[in-house]
Motif scaffolding. Sequence first.
Motif, PDB file in Angstrom:
ATOM      1  N   GLY A   3       0.777  -1.230   0.000  1.00  0.00           N
ATOM      2  CA  GLY A   3       0.000   0.000   0.000  1.00  0.00           C
ATOM      3  C   GLY A   3       0.808   1.278   0.000  1.00  0.00           C
ATOM      4  N   THR A   4       2.085   1.210  -0.392  1.00  0.00           N
ATOM      5  CA  THR A   4       2.926   2.415  -0.357  1.00  0.00           C
ATOM      6  C   THR A   4       3.258   2.961  -1.747  1.00  0.00           C
ATOM      7  N   PHE A   5       2.801   2.277  -2.796  1.00  0.00           N
ATOM      8  CA  PHE A   5       3.041   2.750  -4.154  1.00  0.00           C
ATOM      9  C   PHE A   5       1.738   3.305  -4.733  1.00  0.00           C
ATOM     10  N   ASP A   6       1.885   4.203  -5.689  1.00  0.00           N
ATOM     11  CA  ASP A   6       0.723   4.870  -6.274  1.00  0.00           C
ATOM     12  C   ASP A   6       0.340   4.322  -7.647  1.00  0.00           C
ATOM     13  N   PHE A   7       1.309   3.754  -8.336  1.00  0.00           N
ATOM     14  CA  PHE A   7       1.085   3.345  -9.721  1.00  0.00           C
ATOM     15  C   PHE A   7       2.009   2.187 -10.059  1.00  0.00           C
ATOM     16  N   ALA A   8       1.533   1.274 -10.903  1.00  0.00           N
ATOM     17  CA  ALA A   8       2.372   0.168 -11.369  1.00  0.00           C
ATOM     18  C   ALA A   8       2.046  -0.129 -12.824  1.00  0.00           C
ATOM     19  N   PHE A   9       3.075  -0.460 -13.585  1.00  0.00           N
ATOM     20  CA  PHE A   9       2.915  -0.850 -14.983  1.00  0.00           C
ATOM     21  C   PHE A   9       3.611  -2.185 -15.198  1.00  0.00           C
TER      22      PHE A   9
END
Length: 230
Positions: free
Chosen positions: A145-151
């Motif tokens: 829950g500490t990242f905002d975006f992933a690709f």
Amino acid sequence: MTESGDADVNPPRGTATSARNLEYVRRISSTRESDVLRRLRAETATLPMRQMQIGADQGQLLGLLAASVGAQRAIEVGVFTGYSSICVASVLPEDGLLLACDTSEEWTAIARRYWREASVDGRIELRLAPAAETLAAELAAGRSGTFDFAFIDADKTGYPGDWEQCVELVRSGGIVAVDNALQGERVADPTDDDPSAAAVRATNERAFADERVQSALVTVGDGVLISRKG
């Protein structure tokens, strides 16, 4: 019209992906492509694995998605020559972080060169290891829950696991985007049991069945699955 007000027959809507429209999309998207990205795309087009390169339209979509959630920390699974890395890292703040996962020193050497030219290298942390291991280490370190975006755009057979790990790592309101969600027309063919097509199909189905996320499958490039965590 039927009594409910719906048309009796839904007309085909395949015109968005006609050759003429796709050429227009490529042309208008390229007008906002930076010189660094344009040169990177041109160099990548000379490589044996050039089909792995995303287009300007998809890069702009990724940047827009990351910017729309105010991304400060992002993940990339599959770097190749770094085009998508630049698109995402460019919208991060100066002290932002893009955790870039790949296993190829050859391709990422090109990426590093263009990251420096685009002045985003200070925001990118490259980890040369299987993405599953890198993401597992992040989870083990308590960074759920500490990242905002992933690709995600790497080995297709790893998509189900990559998607699950990324959903765990992004925060509520964060976005996970998955490339090659259509695999040409192979994912749409239920009789195609190729491991890559089957894994992508399973990822799409998981995303639409998972109540933790709201998902959309869009026909940009080879298809992009976009999931927003609730």
